[in-house]
Design an enzyme around this catalytic site. Sequence first.
Site, short mmCIF file in Angstrom:
data_model
loop_
_atom_site.label_atom_id
_atom_site.label_comp_id
_atom_site.label_asym_id
_atom_site.label_seq_id
_atom_site.Cartn_x
_atom_site.Cartn_y
_atom_site.Cartn_z
N ASP A 159 0.85 -1.18 0.00
CA ASP A 159 0.00 0.00 0.00
C ASP A 159 0.90 1.24 0.00
O ASP A 159 1.52 1.57 1.01
CB ASP A 159 -0.88 -0.04 1.27
CG ASP A 159 -2.03 0.94 1.20
OD1 ASP A 159 -1.81 2.08 0.77
OD2 ASP A 159 -3.15 0.56 1.59
N HIS B 158 -7.72 -0.88 -9.21
CA HIS B 158 -7.42 0.29 -8.40
C HIS B 158 -6.25 1.09 -8.96
O HIS B 158 -6.31 2.32 -9.05
CB HIS B 158 -7.12 -0.17 -6.96
CG HIS B 158 -6.82 0.95 -6.02
ND1 HIS B 158 -7.82 1.76 -5.51
CD2 HIS B 158 -5.67 1.41 -5.49
CE1 HIS B 158 -7.29 2.66 -4.71
NE2 HIS B 158 -5.99 2.48 -4.68
#
Lengths: 418, 418
Positions: free
Chosen positions: B234, B327
């Site tokens: 992330d 994403h």
Amino acid sequence: MHPDRSPEPAAPSTGRLSRRHLLLGGAAAGVGAAALVGADSLLNTRSTPPLGETPGAAAHGGQTVPFHGTHQAGVETPPQAHGKFVAVDLAEDVDAEKIRRLLTLLSDDAAKLTQGKAALADSEPELAFVPARLTVTFGFGPGLVDRVPGVPAPAWLKPLPEFSVDRLRPEWNSGDLLMQICADDPLTVSHAARMLIKDTRAFGTVRWTQDGFRRAYGAEPDGTTMRNLMGQVDGTVNARPDTDAFETMVWEPRDNPEWLHGGTGMVVRRIAMDLDEWDRLDRPGREESVGRRLFDGAPLTGGTEHDEPDFDALTPLGFPRIAEYAHIRRARSDNPDEQVFRRAYNYDVPTLGDEGQDAGLIFVSYQSDVDLQFVPIQRRLDELDLLNEWISPIGSAVFAVPPGCAEGGFIGETLFPA
Amino acid sequence: MHPDRSPEPAAPSTGRLSRRHLLLGGAAAGVGAAALVGADSLLNTRSTPPLGETPGAAAHGGQTVPFHGTHQAGVETPPQAHGKFVAVDLAEDVDAEKIRRLLTLLSDDAAKLTQGKAALADSEPELAFVPARLTVTFGFGPGLVDRVPGVPAPAWLKPLPEFSVDRLRPEWNSGDLLMQICADDPLTVSHAARMLIKDTRAFGTVRWTQDGFRRAYGAEPDGTTMRNLMGQVDGTVNARPDTDAFETMVWEPRDNPEWLHGGTGMVVRRIAMDLDEWDRLDRPGREESVGRRLFDGAPLTGGTEHDEPDFDALTPLGFPRIAEYAHIRRARSDNPDEQVFRRAYNYDVPTLGDEGQDAGLIFVSYQSDVDLQFVPIQRRLDELDLLNEWISPIGSAVFAVPPGCAEGGFIGETLFPA
């Protein structure tokens, strides 16, 4: 329908389905959508993780503590930076056979996770690759032991006697099964807890969870005694695990039933600190209430932290240097049985508005006979310990910690003799 | 009467007074009691802590990040293991002059604590001696800026536009003053937060607190991208603080008012993850929804984590390798203005019974113009991002992060030109 191949049936979350269906059935239905609905063959170039390897681990994150052994890990293990304590209430229909299955499952999870390997059916295997000295220690409450026919509980496996200082709240008391999950990394603890709690879902519900912390790994020199949130060094008088005193205190079987030999007893108490009141007390008053200097933890009779306090020393006016009500005097006993091994964590839960701080100590002690060793100390502290003015036990639970197991075995197997 | 010499008047807690009085007035009234009621002269042999020294610090606990400088610390600072985000609502009567006093007080606390020194009137000075890279970063909500006459707010300092994925809860939104408190040690964060929050008490109340974590200091090799609780790497695409791209993205003044030059904008969003649903999705489905391999974070078009994804690559069947709704495709922009610097933390709050996990991401991004840089990205993700199926923003706040200050100055001083 959920686009998954998970062994558990999906509980449809209808609110979100339409959106997902739209995506999967519409313009965006490319290779991804195909994968989502099961056409894996398209995806054979995708990586699969080499489960069991620990590619992400380096430095101290790669350190492991053996899971298998005579005793469970997490007792002698030098305390890790983070500790999560999860108490589970077993569902009514959970009988001895189900308990055996549950313990087999959880032991397998713990054996893998503590070694930096993904648990069986681990949903986020990559999060398992940094063990960071993870230990998982299981304790059994009376509600678990009672369900195994023919197995005697130790006499002390019951709620502690009431103490006048107690302000116990049911939501922090008791529990059938305790999991103490400790590691030097908070993400490791979070992931391990998630995997373990998932595997208890079919057998019970979470009664309470307590999150605790100490200093980070490597932040202070080895051997520094932890400080609690009142600023005191906390745990100066604590036997070292490699000593005879420790062995006797923690692992001596005493009158415990045979299934518990190699195990011990565990007390978990949530002790709220009224830090806002504590802050109003000056330093000499604080030092007096404990009997130690705040700065270095040395007894008020001088020397350094680990020097013996001189309880006979008097001030020039003839008063005891370490007051009658000082914590260290009240906690001390000449009876060698009255000793426990402490392994505490701090807690600090966010509060809102102008609420005071919700903080304190997750007091954890290990001792092979709770009635013989822990209760007399707590009685003395309850009677007269000035610290009681600023601390209130709000949760209390006692667990039997079974012995360790060998590879292929499981924690609690001694409850089920062949 | 409380036996203290604290500057604040004690609010009597009557329930406990009788017990303390009994102790202090009775047999136990030795030297300690004398000290408690103020006879300090008896106690002149007692140690006082050399404030400002850091005797407890060694290894990484002794590391400090400068507080003073052009920019505030805690933005460029490599993210510490623990982050606490505290939003304060100012009381109605807090005007510009009081804001100035509050900011002076808090800046002084932060300047000391970040350097391993006790705060002024620190109630537990020993807990301050392990700075562990502590940073305290202040952000101002519209409710603070509006109270300073003649000071314009940047146009973007307002709640974000509504996004369809939002499930915002008022208790996690907004705030007049934000304190981002980060360190590699959880006790350090707890203590610093306690000192800072105490100093806000006369000026307002805590609106929300969010506790977050990343990997422990030194657990993984330097430069390892954090994983979130869904198991994904992330933050792969994040400018490094020593680059021109970062400088432009974060510190470029753009249309910001002059008092904010050297500062930036901050978005804090609490993003709940439905991990129980996520667990039902298989690995290819997960990788597809992000566009990266779970194992190493490499784009699905191959290579390693930091390689550029090839958004034009097609599968043998002619579908995009990185799906339209992935994403990483949705988050990407060709417009160089649409970039933000992320500094996120995981959160995981214990739940009870059979509740699912209350976990997710404290998304934090820094960018000098929130409308120009953050909003377009979030709009694209809101429109079409398969991850939206498993994540829900439940809190949202925007703050102006003023520039740093020199020694003797305070954060926010540019609001009050001479």
